[in-house]
Design a protein around this motif. Sequence first.
Motif, PDB file in Angstrom:
ATOM      1  N   UNK A  43       0.828  -1.188   0.000  1.00  0.00           N
ATOM      2  CA  UNK A  43       0.000   0.000   0.000  1.00  0.00           C
ATOM      3  C   UNK A  43       0.868   1.245   0.000  1.00  0.00           C
ATOM      4  N   UNK A  98       0.314   4.210   0.055  1.00  0.00           N
ATOM      5  CA  UNK A  98      -0.328   5.461   0.476  1.00  0.00           C
ATOM      6  C   UNK A  98      -0.414   5.678   1.975  1.00  0.00           C
ATOM      7  N   UNK A 149      -3.763   0.341   5.446  1.00  0.00           N
ATOM      8  CA  UNK A 149      -5.128   0.117   5.910  1.00  0.00           C
ATOM      9  C   UNK A 149      -5.394  -1.373   5.982  1.00  0.00           C
ATOM     10  N   UNK A 168      -2.458  -2.438  -3.401  1.00  0.00           N
ATOM     11  CA  UNK A 168      -3.655  -1.841  -2.840  1.00  0.00           C
ATOM     12  C   UNK A 168      -3.728  -0.437  -3.404  1.00  0.00           C
ATOM     13  N   UNK A 169      -4.780  -0.119  -4.104  1.00  0.00           N
ATOM     14  CA  UNK A 169      -4.888   1.238  -4.593  1.00  0.00           C
ATOM     15  C   UNK A 169      -4.098   1.485  -5.871  1.00  0.00           C
ATOM     16  N   UNK A 170      -3.983   2.728  -6.220  1.00  0.00           N
ATOM     17  CA  UNK A 170      -3.289   3.069  -7.465  1.00  0.00           C
ATOM     18  C   UNK A 170      -1.937   3.684  -7.165  1.00  0.00           C
ATOM     19  N   UNK A 171      -1.136   3.744  -8.179  1.00  0.00           N
ATOM     20  CA  UNK A 171       0.150   4.396  -7.993  1.00  0.00           C
ATOM     21  C   UNK A 171       1.297   3.504  -8.382  1.00  0.00           C
ATOM     22  N   UNK A 172       2.436   3.895  -8.011  1.00  0.00           N
ATOM     23  CA  UNK A 172       3.669   3.216  -8.371  1.00  0.00           C
ATOM     24  C   UNK A 172       3.638   1.738  -7.988  1.00  0.00           C
ATOM     25  N   UNK A 219      -3.154   5.514 -14.856  1.00  0.00           N
ATOM     26  CA  UNK A 219      -2.774   5.374 -13.451  1.00  0.00           C
ATOM     27  C   UNK A 219      -1.269   5.266 -13.328  1.00  0.00           C
ATOM     28  N   UNK A 220      -0.800   5.426 -12.130  1.00  0.00           N
ATOM     29  CA  UNK A 220       0.623   5.258 -11.907  1.00  0.00           C
ATOM     30  C   UNK A 220       1.224   6.484 -11.264  1.00  0.00           C
ATOM     31  N   UNK A 221       2.501   6.519 -11.271  1.00  0.00           N
ATOM     32  CA  UNK A 221       3.264   7.562 -10.617  1.00  0.00           C
ATOM     33  C   UNK A 221       2.854   8.955 -11.081  1.00  0.00           C
ATOM     34  N   UNK A 236       0.281  10.662 -11.077  1.00  0.00           N
ATOM     35  CA  UNK A 236      -0.505  11.494 -10.175  1.00  0.00           C
ATOM     36  C   UNK A 236       0.358  12.208  -9.153  1.00  0.00           C
ATOM     37  N   UNK A 279     -12.993   3.145   1.545  1.00  0.00           N
ATOM     38  CA  UNK A 279     -11.688   2.491   1.646  1.00  0.00           C
ATOM     39  C   UNK A 279     -10.904   2.630   0.353  1.00  0.00           C
ATOM     40  N   UNK A 280     -11.593   2.525  -0.751  1.00  0.00           N
ATOM     41  CA  UNK A 280     -10.915   2.683  -2.036  1.00  0.00           C
ATOM     42  C   UNK A 280     -10.259   4.047  -2.164  1.00  0.00           C
ATOM     43  N   UNK A 295      -9.300   6.124   0.185  1.00  0.00           N
ATOM     44  CA  UNK A 295      -8.157   6.288   1.047  1.00  0.00           C
ATOM     45  C   UNK A 295      -6.988   5.474   0.528  1.00  0.00           C
ATOM     46  N   UNK A 296      -7.294   4.268   0.098  1.00  0.00           N
ATOM     47  CA  UNK A 296      -6.240   3.421  -0.408  1.00  0.00           C
ATOM     48  C   UNK A 296      -5.610   4.055  -1.637  1.00  0.00           C
ATOM     49  N   UNK A 297      -6.413   4.706  -2.389  1.00  0.00           N
ATOM     50  CA  UNK A 297      -5.879   5.270  -3.616  1.00  0.00           C
ATOM     51  C   UNK A 297      -4.935   6.435  -3.345  1.00  0.00           C
ATOM     52  N   UNK A 298      -4.824   6.843  -2.083  1.00  0.00           N
ATOM     53  CA  UNK A 298      -3.877   7.902  -1.768  1.00  0.00           C
ATOM     54  C   UNK A 298      -4.243   9.238  -2.365  1.00  0.00           C
ATOM     55  N   UNK A 299      -5.469   9.325  -2.885  1.00  0.00           N
ATOM     56  CA  UNK A 299      -5.841  10.563  -3.551  1.00  0.00           C
ATOM     57  C   UNK A 299      -6.170  11.658  -2.566  1.00  0.00           C
ATOM     58  N   UNK A 300      -6.612  11.244  -1.398  1.00  0.00           N
ATOM     59  CA  UNK A 300      -6.980  12.244  -0.410  1.00  0.00           C
ATOM     60  C   UNK A 300      -5.761  13.062   0.021  1.00  0.00           C
ATOM     61  N   UNK A 301      -4.612  12.420   0.079  1.00  0.00           N
ATOM     62  CA  UNK A 301      -3.405  13.130   0.489  1.00  0.00           C
ATOM     63  C   UNK A 301      -2.998  14.214  -0.495  1.00  0.00           C
TER      64      UNK A 301
END
Lengths: 314, 314
Positions: free
Chosen positions: A82, A84, A92, A146-150, B148-150, B152, B174-175, B177-183
């Motif tokens: 995860x 994030x 989480x 978990x989630x999106x990103x690197x 998707x990916x780095x 963002x 949960x999605x 938050x997991x997606x780290x988008x809130x940060x």
Amino acid sequence: MTNSILEGILENDHRILSRFISQIEFNNAVSEDLLIEMHQYTHKAIRIGITGPPGAGKSTLVDQLIQVLREDNKSVGVVAVDPTSPFSGGALLGDRVRMNRFIWDENVFIRSMGSHGDLGGLAKKTQDVGDVLAASGKDIVIYETVGVGQGEHDVAKAVDITVVVLVPESGDEIQLMKAGLIEIADFFVINKSDRDGAGRLATMLRSILHSFSKEDSVCPPVMNTVAAKGEGIYEFKKELMSHLDVMKEKGIYEEKLLQRHRDRVHTLVQERLLNEFWTSERMKHLEAQTESLDSIKSSPYEITHSLLDVNNGG
Amino acid sequence: MTNSILEGILENDHRILSRFISQIEFNNAVSEDLLIEMHQYTHKAIRIGITGPPGAGKSTLVDQLIQVLREDNKSVGVVAVDPTSPFSGGALLGDRVRMNRFIWDENVFIRSMGSHGDLGGLAKKTQDVGDVLAASGKDIVIYETVGVGQGEHDVAKAVDITVVVLVPESGDEIQLMKAGLIEIADFFVINKSDRDGAGRLATMLRSILHSFSKEDSVCPPVMNTVAAKGEGIYEFKKELMSHLDVMKEKGIYEEKLLQRHRDRVHTLVQERLLNEFWTSERMKHLEAQTESLDSIKSSPYEITHSLLDVNNGG
């Protein structure tokens, strides 16, 4: 001390596994000698990546996959990656509830790894933790993003076979290509396939993959599942293992193994170099050069030159 | 030569902009002196990031945003960041068709940037290209992530204000938050809000954001749009600019500016160091140490030690 930790790992002592993994996760003075000693025990495990957009039901799929692997008497480790959430102070765990039915099974070890703000270090820690689980004797190590990103690319680089999990709504061709998932996928699962469009997406995906396949590459299989109902799981596991055999026959498995090895060394060397470079004196110098709004008047390129010249001069 | 390129940039000569940006994108001996000289002209533009999961309609939203900005007589640059797709040999332009109605407008410049396999370099190039558009006099520079990916996180680090675009189906707490988008989000837009759940998601999001807000931070606004129908766009633009003013009042805008500046210098310094380290001799050494399956018997940590020791010894 090192020997008893290593023994504990090799004996699949969950308490020791847990503590050692925490050391790795929190950057807590992990003994490299131990990791070097442990390395020879890490080759047996099959490493599977489960990745894809949020909401695809990856956790449910992994939970079901663990179930059928246990029925085959295979032991399983899971690293849930995860990238994030400094918010939660760690990964989480909410949806890990599903997997908690394996909590007393000595042959299953599940761990969520957060980045704790150190995104760059996460890929390395993920690989180290996967190695620990492999050394503990797990037949299969699953890396789940978990989630999106690197996280997706980090996982793809750490495993033997990358599974991308989609849902019928993932249907837009451009979206798939844009998502970069086609490049990293060795295998596709369309989950929640009781929804409309499941068959259509499978057909379209097979068609894209076929048009992109090169002569001696292997075309990624595409399968449908409804993980929440346990449908398609046995078939998924069977096809997955079978495809891994194909990848071995074609030499793709070995290529990946070697590339993975090279990348890890490259990354470690760079990490060591940078650690040595950033002495507290240089850090202070950088701070001083970038601490006020006035400094924004200078181009970052200009400041870089001055920083490096100063260092070379003295 | 340098002077005439810079002149061309400052005069918003689209032909010169295009070529110079291509140089940046393809790593083609870009003059750092030029970038240093150009730097003073890059401070005026407002930089907006538009990010979020695929399928949220970001391109449509950006297209509509450009329209309303042009009605306000603002000039707009767009950098569409696509971390993916060595397949296409460049960024996918399929959905740029929508934006092609601005193709003859001298006050709009749109560019898609691919990673061409060099994911690490993309963040830096993105910032450099954004700077070029700013230097050409654009009032607003929009950085849009594709897929998707780095991407963002790279975009969030390059801009003054990050907008995260969701759809009503993004609903799982949960999605999110997991997606780290809130940060990374300074602003939320729920697009395709003619679908079920649009209002519900807005309410839920406001509630989460409120519970996470700290005393002197600013709570990200949440808005609904239907970009494909042009609904909510004027309101979006108005709220966005208004929120930017709030961020300036609270000093958040300046904090980001400074942090961005620091990060860029830090990254450039490291890049310079690593370029200097990896001589062809060291590259060959690394190749030799990791070229066969036999080398996999040695731990990456072990090989790293030997590589660095050799270099130190000779």
